[in-house]
Each structure stands twice: as C-alpha cells, then as structure tokens.
Design an enzyme around this catalytic site. Structure first.
Site, short mmCIF file in Angstrom:
data_model
loop_
_atom_site.label_atom_id
_atom_site.label_comp_id
_atom_site.label_asym_id
_atom_site.label_seq_id
_atom_site.Cartn_x
_atom_site.Cartn_y
_atom_site.Cartn_z
N ASP A 114 12.51 121.49 63.93
CA ASP A 114 12.17 121.71 65.34
C ASP A 114 11.09 122.76 65.51
O ASP A 114 10.37 122.79 66.50
CB ASP A 114 13.43 122.07 66.16
N ASN A 115 11.01 123.67 64.55
CA ASN A 115 9.94 124.67 64.56
C ASN A 115 9.87 125.25 63.16
O ASN A 115 10.57 124.80 62.26
CB ASN A 115 10.18 125.74 65.63
N HIS A 123 20.88 120.50 72.80
CA HIS A 123 20.08 121.61 73.30
C HIS A 123 19.16 121.27 74.48
O HIS A 123 18.17 121.95 74.72
CB HIS A 123 19.26 122.27 72.17
N ASP A 171 16.81 122.57 61.82
CA ASP A 171 16.82 123.65 62.80
C ASP A 171 16.28 124.93 62.16
O ASP A 171 16.89 125.47 61.24
CB ASP A 171 18.27 123.86 63.26
N ASP A 172 15.14 125.39 62.63
CA ASP A 172 14.53 126.62 62.11
C ASP A 172 14.20 126.54 60.62
O ASP A 172 14.10 127.57 59.97
CB ASP A 172 15.47 127.84 62.31
N CYS A 199 13.68 126.02 69.95
CA CYS A 199 14.52 124.82 69.84
C CYS A 199 14.40 123.86 71.03
O CYS A 199 14.03 122.71 70.88
CB CYS A 199 15.98 125.20 69.70
#
Ligand SMILES: *[C@@H]1O[C@H](CO)[C@@H](O)[C@H](O)[C@H]1NC(C)=O
EC number: 3.1.6.4
Length: 321
Positions: A288-289, A141, A38-39, A78
């Site tokens: 995710d990014n 999410h 995540d991030d 996300c």
C-alpha cells in the site's frame, strides 16, 4: 504517525495471463488475485537485493512474471492508497486525504467516522457486472461504519478487519478493533484473535491464507471468475508471525513476518497451478505504501532505503502506536 511511509514507491508483479476456457467451452474471463501488503518496503524482497534473500517464492514470481520497477502508489498512507487502488481515482477526488485528521480518511480506528462514498465505483462493483465473485481478506480501511463496509461496495465476501491491528485498547472508550466475517462481527483483535505483543505470535496470516485458499477452491469448483483481494497486515507494526516462522529470519521479527508472507504467496500460487487455473489468473503483488519510517524502526528496510546503515535487529516492535 505509524502508517506514514518513507518511500512512496511500490512495486508490482504480474504473472500469468492467457484466456482459459470455461465449463461451457466459452472463454472464461481471467481471475484476479491482488496481494496487497501493509507498509512493506520494496527493499524487503530478495529480487530487489535484500541481502538475506528470504523471499524465494516472491523472487520466483518476479522471475517468471513481470517486474514493474516504476509503479507508484497514489499516496503514502494506508487509507488513501487503498481507496485509489480500488477506485482508480486520485485520493483528492475520493475524499481520502493524507492528513490523519480529516473526515473521510479512515486512518484512525474509532474517532474517524467517514469512509468510501457511495458515489465511488470500486473494482469489485465493476467486476460484478462481468460475472465475477469478489472477496476481500484482511484490512479494508475504507471506513468502519456499516454503510462503508466492503459488502456495501461490491465485495461478496469479507474476512478481516476495518482497520489496523492497533491496540490492545481494552477499554470501553476505545474497544479493540473488530474482525468480521461478511456482515457479522466475529471477534476482536487481542481477544478472539490474539496477538501476543511480547512474543510477536499471532496466527492471523495463517487464517488469512486459509480464507484465500478456500475461496479460490470454491470459485474454481463453481467455474466462476473471481477477484481475490488479499490485504493482509502482518508487516504493519506491531509486526507478528505464527510460531513456525518466529525467530527464523536473519532480520528479526519483521523478517519473520515477511517470511510468512512469502511462504503464503507460495501456497496461493501453488494452489492456482494445482487447480489448473494459473494460466488464466492475473496475480499482482504490491504494497500500500513504502516501508514505515516510524512504526517499525530497525525492523523494516527503511534505513537502507535512506542510504543509512542498519541498526541492531533485536529491538522489539512498539507495543502501542
Ligand atoms: C496459534 O495456533 C496454535 C496452534 O493452534 C496455538 O497453539 C497458539 O496458541 C495460537 N497462538 C495465538 C497467539 O493465537
């Protein structure tokens, strides 16, 4: 907003493939482990040149597997990124847009009521037809209302939350984000599942790791092909780590979280080898990014990715986002 990323590039590793034999002697389809961060920025890993080299397990995975240096996420946020990953469709087709205000973007915890439409076919739904058992651990999410929950969209098991660990809100208007086991809510972040914003201590990554190891062991014992979607959120602000990892990184608290992730990936790979199923399991690691610009200033690798010099590593994470 907190989850907007500086870089849309993500990286993906792939290790280990080959057809194995099932209990009947017939070839068993390969299992799939999808480790989704995540991030997390691509520059966080030693294999990409992060100077403190604190990711030995992921670096080994890259060395033994395949490294995809030009693998792109479908969206730098996300929800749409995760929707695209699980459906294989562009965010604009599934209704998950980048902007945070729109109905089907499940970005904002309580206010947004949309989620993944029933018309979308998710990876676990397709795999179910092929005899797979699927579990998601961590952040979903794709909608927090019951009709959008993972078990309504192909997953057989879930341990985790519908949203990020934002908070604590601690009020009636905005209750803290819930944590689920399958269909049942089993508690809330900051309450039954503590995150100490002052010290950065939380045991969530360890809980998520145990869920992963337990699931893999059960499926192996039952000789079932499985899909494990390990979508943990330790590297999303406010970043956290468990006590054995806190203060161990040269990169501050964010680095502590990355180190715990790396160690956990090592444990999962070790188990797959130990159970003798590594040669028949695809393991992917990605994010995710890219690294978050706003949510973890001075904690992630975003300064370096922008070609700027890093600031002091001691700034604590924002308590509220
Ligand atoms: C994490 O687990 C340890 C060991 O059980 C416990 O002492 C500690 O209080 C837990 N920390 C949090 C933040 O839950």
């Amino acid at each position: 907003m907190a989850a907007v990323a500086a870089a849309t590039r993500w990286r993906l590793f792939l290790v280990l493939s080959a057809a194995g034999l099932g209990v009947t002697g017939a070839p068993q389809p390969p299992s799939i482990v999808l480790l989704l961060m995540d991030d997390m920025g691509w520059g966080d890993l030693g294999v990409y040149g992060e100077p403190s080299r604190e990711t030995p397990h992921l670096d080994r995975m890259a060395a033994e597997g395949l490294l995809f240096p030009n693998f792109y996420t479908a969206n730098p946020l996300c929800s749409p990124s995760r929707a695209a990953l699980l459906t294989g469709r562009l965010p604009i087709r599934s209704g998950f847009y980048t902007t945070n205000g729109h109905a089907r973007n499940a970005y904002t915890p309580q206010e947004i009521v949309g989620g993944i439409p029933d018309s979308e076919l998710l990876l676990p739904e397709l795999l179910k037809e092929a005899g797979y058992t699927s579990k998601i651990v961590g952040k979903w999410h794709l909608g927090h209302r019951p009709q959008f929950h993972p078990l309504k969209h192909g997953f057989d098991e879930w341990f985790g939350s519908p949203n990020c660990h934002f908070g604590p809100y601690d009020n009636k208007a905005r209750p803290n984000i819930p944590v689920y086991r399958d269909r049942e809510m089993v508690g809330r972040f900051y309450e039954e599942f503590p995150i100490n914003l002052k010290t950065g201590e939380a045991n969530l990554t360890q809980l998520y790791l145990q869920e992963a190891l337990d699931f893999i062991k059960r499926q192996q014992a039952a000789h079932r092909p499985f899909f494990l979607h390990w979508a943990i959120d330790a590297t999303h602000a406010p970043v956290y780590a468990s006590r054995p990892f806190l203060g161990t990184s040269q990169r501050g608290r964010y680095g502590d979280a990355v180190r715990e992730v790396d160690s956990s990936v090592g444990r999962i790979l070790h188990l797959l080898r130990g159970l003798g199923i590594a040669e028949n399991t695809f393991v992917f690691f990605t994010s995710d990014n890219g690294a978050a610009l706003v949510s973890a200033p001075r904690q992630g690798r975003w300064l370096e990715q922008l070609g700027l010099r890093p600031g002091p590593l001691s700034t604590p994470p924002p308590g509220r986002v």
